[in-house]
Every structure is written in structure tokens, then in C-alpha cells.
Design an enzyme around this catalytic site. Structure first.
Site, PDB file in Angstrom:
ATOM      1  N   CYS A  50       3.181  -4.970  -3.799  1.00 51.51           N
ATOM      2  CA  CYS A  50       3.912  -5.845  -4.716  1.00 51.51           C
ATOM      3  C   CYS A  50       5.322  -6.130  -4.223  1.00 51.51           C
ATOM      4  O   CYS A  50       5.934  -7.125  -4.621  1.00 51.51           O
ATOM      5  CB  CYS A  50       3.962  -5.228  -6.111  1.00 51.51           C
ATOM      6  SG  CYS A  50       4.767  -3.620  -6.191  1.00 51.51           S
ATOM      7  N   ASN A  51       5.847  -5.275  -3.349  1.00 53.28           N
ATOM      8  CA  ASN A  51       7.225  -5.447  -2.885  1.00 53.28           C
ATOM      9  C   ASN A  51       7.359  -5.938  -1.452  1.00 53.28           C
ATOM     10  O   ASN A  51       8.473  -6.234  -1.007  1.00 53.28           O
ATOM     11  CB  ASN A  51       8.003  -4.135  -3.035  1.00 53.28           C
ATOM     12  CG  ASN A  51       8.379  -3.871  -4.471  1.00 53.28           C
ATOM     13  OD1 ASN A  51       8.627  -4.796  -5.227  1.00 53.28           O
ATOM     14  ND2 ASN A  51       8.391  -2.619  -4.866  1.00 53.28           N
ATOM     15  N   GLY A 189      -5.059   1.223 -11.466  1.00 54.19           N
ATOM     16  CA  GLY A 189      -4.727   1.667 -10.116  1.00 54.19           C
ATOM     17  C   GLY A 189      -3.705   2.790 -10.116  1.00 54.19           C
ATOM     18  O   GLY A 189      -3.402   3.398 -11.147  1.00 54.19           O
TER      19      GLY A 189
END
Length: 425
Positions: A50-51, A189
Site C-alpha cells: 500500500c505504501n 489479511g
């Protein structure tokens, strides 16, 4: 041989760009194989979280422009837009960058542990795709060893600080008493598991886990005494949810403005705290426009994270030193391996010449030549053959003005100054 680390992360690109450059798990194998075919990369791996989205490559020569062009084309982005937020690390710098990433030194949350597991997954997928060979494989193993050393020898992993922890910390600021709050977690997750653990430890009244598959949601829910539901039940659960935290791999938003608006009416406008950790986003940005909704994205967690990082700052310098030592050691060993290959080839050549001269000497002995004569011929012939190729090359290099090569030869053959002038003893 040249290593290349190329990508974007939370420091260089907004969440809008990051979600457009992100690779889904289903895309990775095909993308890796295409990357190697369309660029000069012999080995490749892709880390996409995500980053950050990063490409790790091994090439004959550095071709960052070609790789950037492929990445822009693959995601149908403007090359100029991508180039404005991309970074490139080469060779030693690429090695150090990979080790810093795996050690959590380049993360939004300093020292966060999940990134090492994500790096290992990237390596496993690249192996499955057949795009990792001996050099990148060695680099990944060295990276994992260095990251493990950082974890065990420094305090950078102490005190739970992560995106999940930051989200829960923010919830505590908004709701003074979490014992009275109910939470809806979307996804099952690793990040949501951490969120569930933190919420459970804070004594949240009720936790609901919504996921695409009920089995996976149930497995997670059982760990924390939570309730499992399917994604289709989210609108119903929203009505009773004070806290909503979402982190899935969905390519489309799961929560829209309309569903949240309806829930707020039934809640009589009792506030909802929402955190969207996913990239691409799970919650439509327009939801943040609603009254009584506090919506935070990954980027919004920066301030909370910074406050929680103070305890880890002191360990960062020690971790950086371990990474620098790990990178230097890897490059040294890699250069030694290159020398081993050359030495192996040179030894094979010398042994072939030796065998040729030995066979010639054995024939002369069989024909009745004296041993002294044969030994003299063997020594002279072997010396001439061993020196022939280096002599020819040195003369050529000297004629080409490569005086530096003569100095290297002097060092390589351990020749003292004036050696050639000394008479044999």
C-alpha cells in the site's frame, strides 16, 4: 552486472498515484515475465504494497529509462508523471536500499515488521515466475539476513508501532472509552489481523470481520472472539459500527457514499470513525464529505505515526550502521565471486596447456630422449605457452596507450621494481 532498484513510495507519490502503480497479486507473474522480455533485465522482482511499488533488477548495463517506460506503459500512466515521483538506485545504492526497506528503515512506520514478510513474498513470486537467478537470489538472501540482524540486535522493533497500531491509537483519541465501541473490520489479511489484535487488547465491546470468503473471516474472528460476515452484510453492520477499518486487495471501492449515508440516518447521526488502509482505496473519498464521518487514509496517519515513533529513533542509527555493513559485505563477496570465475577459467586454461606439454614430454621419453632433455623442453614449452597470451595482450595494450594496464600487470604478477634487471641467481 548491475543492480537497479526503481519505484515510488509514500514519500514521493500521493495515494492517488500509488494506487495506479500498484500491482495486484494476480498480475505479478505475468508482469515480471513481461518486464524481463521488454527491458534488458536478466533477473527481476516486484514489491508492491500500500505504501510502495518497487522493481528490483539485475542487468548487463543500467537501463532505468527503459524500465520506467515499461512501468508507465504497463499501468497506462504518463511517463512524465511517473518520472516526477520515481526514484532510482544503482549497484551499491540499490543493495543498501533493499536492505533498508526490508529492515523497516524506509517505511512510513519506522521499523514496522510487515515489510520483511512482504519482501519475502515478492522473492517467492519472482521465483515462481522464473525471473530470479543467482545474483538477485543472493541479494535477497543477504537482504533477509541483514533485516533479521537489525531486528535482533537493535530496539527498532520494540513497542508496537504500525499502521494498524496508529489507526487504533487514533480511534482512542476520538472515542474516549473503546469498551463501549463496536468495530467493523473489512478484510482478513495481515494488517487487519494486527488491527483486530490491538482493538481486542483495548477491550472493544464487539468486533465484526467482513471478508469476501466467510471461512477466512471466521478464522480471524475466532482468534479474538469476533463475529464473521460476508462483504454483502456490510451495510447492515455499518448501522452498529462506531469504528470501520478497511484493508483489502479489491480494485474497486467496497464502501460508497450512499451506503454510509443510509447508515448514518439509522444511527441518528452518531459519528463513525473510518480508516482506509487499502491501496487502491476501499472507501470512496466522497464519504469523507459526510457530516459525522471521520475518514482517514493511509497518508492521514503520518502525524499519529510520528508521535509513536519517538521510542524507535534512537535505534535507527544502529540499524543504519548494520545495513551499511551488510551492503558492503555483500558487494565485497560479489566481487570475490567474480574473481573466482576468472580464476577458475584461468586455471582450466593453465591445466590444458600443462596436459598438452606433459603429453609431448611423455612421447619424447617413449622415443628414447634423455630425461634431462625432456625436462628442459617441458619447462621451456610450458613457460612459453603460459606467458604467450599475457605477453601478446600487454604489448597490444601498451601500443594502445593503456599504461594503466601495465601497472595492473606489475601488481597482478607481484613484480618488484627492477625485477627484470636482476640476473638469475
Amino acid at each position: 552486472m548491475a543492480f537497479l532498484a526503481l519505484g515510488i513510495n509514500h514519500k514521493t507519490a500521493s495515494v492517488d498515484v500509488r494506487e495506479r502503480v500498484a500491482f495486484t497479486p494476480e498480475q505479478l507473474v505475468e508482469a515480471l515475465q513481461q518486464l524481463c522480455l521488454r527491458t534488458e533485465s536478466r533477473e527481476a522482482a516486484i514489491l508492491s504494497t500500500c505504501n510502495r511499488s518497487e522493481l528490483y533488477l539485475e542487468q548487463d548495463s543500467l537501463t532505468a529509462d527503459a524500465v520506467l517506460a515499461w512501468l508507465a506503459d504497463y499501468h497506462q500512466l504518463s511517463l512524465e508523471e511517473l518520472r516526477a515521483c520515481a526514484y532510482v538506485h544503482e549497484d551499491d545504492s540499490a543493495v543498501r536500499h533493499m536492505m533498508r526497506v526490508a529492515s523497516g528503515l524506509d517505511s512510513m512506520v519506522l521499523g514496522e515488521p510487515q515489510i520483511l514478510g512482504q519482501m519475502k513474498s515478492a522473492y517467492a513470486v519472482a521465483r515462481e515466475a522464473g525471473t530470479v537467478g543467482p545474483l538477485l537470489g543472493r541479494l535477497f538472501q543477504a537482504t533477509f539476513s541483514t533485516a533479521k540482524l537489525v531486528r535482533t540486535d537493535t530496539a527498532i522493533g520494540e513497542n508496537p508501532v504500525s499502521v494498524a497500531f496508529a489507526a487504533v491509537s487514533l480511534a482512542k483519541q476520538i472515542f474516549s472509552d473503546l469498551h463501549r465501541s463496536q468495530a467493523l473490520l473489512i478484510g482478513a489479511g495481515e494488517t487487519i489481523t494486527l488491527v483486530a489484535r490491538h482493538l481486542h487488547e483495548q477491550g472493544v465491546k464487539r468486533i465484526v470481520v467482513a471478508n469476501r470468503t466467510l471461512e477466512r473471516a471466521s478464522q480471524l474472528a475466532q482468534q479474538f472472539g469476533a463475529h464473521a460476515v460476508l462483504l454483502a452484510e456490510i451495510p447492515h453492520e455499518l448501522v452498529n459500527s462506531d469504528i470501520v477499518i478497511s484493508s483489502t486487495a479489491s480494485q474497486l471501492p467496497i464502501l460508497g457514499k450512499g451506503a454510509v449515508e443510509s447508515a448514518l440516518k439509522l444511527r441518528k447521526h452518531k459519528p463513525i470513525f473510518m480508516v482506509d488502509i487499502a491501496v487502491p482505496r476501499d472507501i470512496e473519498p466522497e464519504v469523507g464529505e459526510l457530516d459525522d464521518v471521520y475518514l482517514y487514509s493511509v497518508d492521514d496517519l503520518h502525524e499519529v505515526i510520528a508521535e509513536n515513533l519517538k521510542s524507535r529513533q534512537g535505534a535507527a542509527q544502529a540499524a543504519e550502521e548494520l545495513v551499511a555493513a551488510g551492503a558492503d559485505d555483500f558487494m565485497l563477496r560479489l566481487r570475490e565471486l567474480a574473481a573466482v570465475d576468472v580464476l577458475k577459467a584461468y586455471r582450466q586454461q593453465a591445466e590444458r596447456l600443462r596436459d598438452e606439454e606433459l603429453a609431448k614430454a611423455q612421447r619424447l621419453l617413449a622415443n628414447g630422449n634423455s630425461a634431462d632433455e625432456v625436462l628442459a623442453l617441458l619447462a621451456r614449452g610450458l613457460t612459453n605457452k603460459l606467458l604467450h597470451a599475457p605477453s601478446v595482450q600487454l604489448k597490444k595494450l601498451s601500443a594502445d596507450g593503456r599504461i594503466d594496464a601495465l601497472a595492473v600487470a606489475q601488481e597482478l604478477f607481484a613484480l618488484d621494481e627492477g625485477t627484470t634487471d636482476k640476473p638469475p641467481q
